[in-house]
Design an enzyme around this catalytic site. Structure first.
Site, PDB file in Angstrom:
ATOM      1  N   ASP A 111       0.860  -1.180   0.000  1.00  0.00           N
ATOM      2  CA  ASP A 111       0.000   0.000   0.000  1.00  0.00           C
ATOM      3  C   ASP A 111       0.897   1.231   0.000  1.00  0.00           C
ATOM      4  OD1 ASP A 111      -2.189  -1.652   0.183  1.00  0.00           O
ATOM      5  OD2 ASP A 111      -2.516  -1.309   2.318  1.00  0.00           O
ATOM      6  N   LYS A 120      -8.036   1.632  -5.679  1.00  0.00           N
ATOM      7  CA  LYS A 120      -9.347   1.271  -5.125  1.00  0.00           C
ATOM      8  C   LYS A 120     -10.439   2.203  -5.619  1.00  0.00           C
ATOM      9  CE  LYS A 120      -8.064  -0.815  -0.728  1.00  0.00           C
ATOM     10  NZ  LYS A 120      -8.466  -2.160  -1.030  1.00  0.00           N
TER      11      LYS A 120
END
Length: 137
Positions: free
Chosen positions: A28, A85
Site C-alpha cells: 500500500d 481502489k
C-alpha cells in the site's frame, strides 16, 4: 469513446497478471516515493491509496479513490503493476481508474467502527422491545 474504454484484456493476460502477483507482496502506497521504495524492496505491485487502512481506522471516515494526479505520478515512478481502489458501487470511480490505465481496480472499502461502546442497533433494539412490551395488545 476513447481507445482505453474499448480495449479489454484477454483471459490469458488477466490470468497471467494474477499468477505473476501470486505469492508476492503488494504494498500500500500513498505517493510516488513510497511506490519507488516498494519496488526497490521487491514488491510485485503497489496499491495506490488515498490513506493506508491503519490511518483510516485511527482517524475514522472512509477510504476514497486516490487523486488521479497521484496515481499518474505513481505509474510514472514504477515499472511494476499499479492497482487502485474504487468504493463499492461507485462505478464512475472505477471508470476513472480504468481511463487512467491502472492495472487492477479493487472495488472495496475499509470498514471503521462507527463509535465506541455497544453497537447503536443494540440500543435501538432494546428500546423497541420495551416499547412493544408496554403497549396494550
Amino acid at each position: 469513446m476513447s481507445d482505453v474504454s474499448r480495449r479489454t484484456g484477454t483471459d490469458t493476460v488477466k490470468r497471467g497478471l494474477a499468477e505473476m502477483l501470486s505469492g508476492g507482496v503488494i504494498m500500500d502506497v500513498v505517493d510516488a516515493e513510497q511506490a519507488s521504495l516498494a519496488e526497490a524492496a521487491g514488491a510485485v505491485a503497489v496499491m495506490a491509496l488515498e490513506r493506508v487502512p491503519s490511518d483510516i481506522r485511527r482517524d475514522g471516515g472512509v477510504a476514497r479513490m486516490s487523486d488521479p494526479t497521484m496515481i499518474e505520478q505513481i505509474k510514472a515512478a514504477v515499472t511494476i503493476p499499479v492497482m487502485a481502489k474504487a468504493r463499492i458501487g461507485h462505478f464512475v470511480e472505477a471508470q476513472i481508474l480504468e481511463a487512467l490505465g491502472v492495472d487492477y481496480v479493487d472495488e472495496s472499502e475499509v470498514l471503521t467502527p462507527g463509535r465506541r461502546g455497544p453497537p447503536h442497533r443494540q440500543v435501538g433494539v432494546h428500546r423497541s422491545l420495551r416499547l412493544r412490551r408496554d403497549q396494550p395488545g
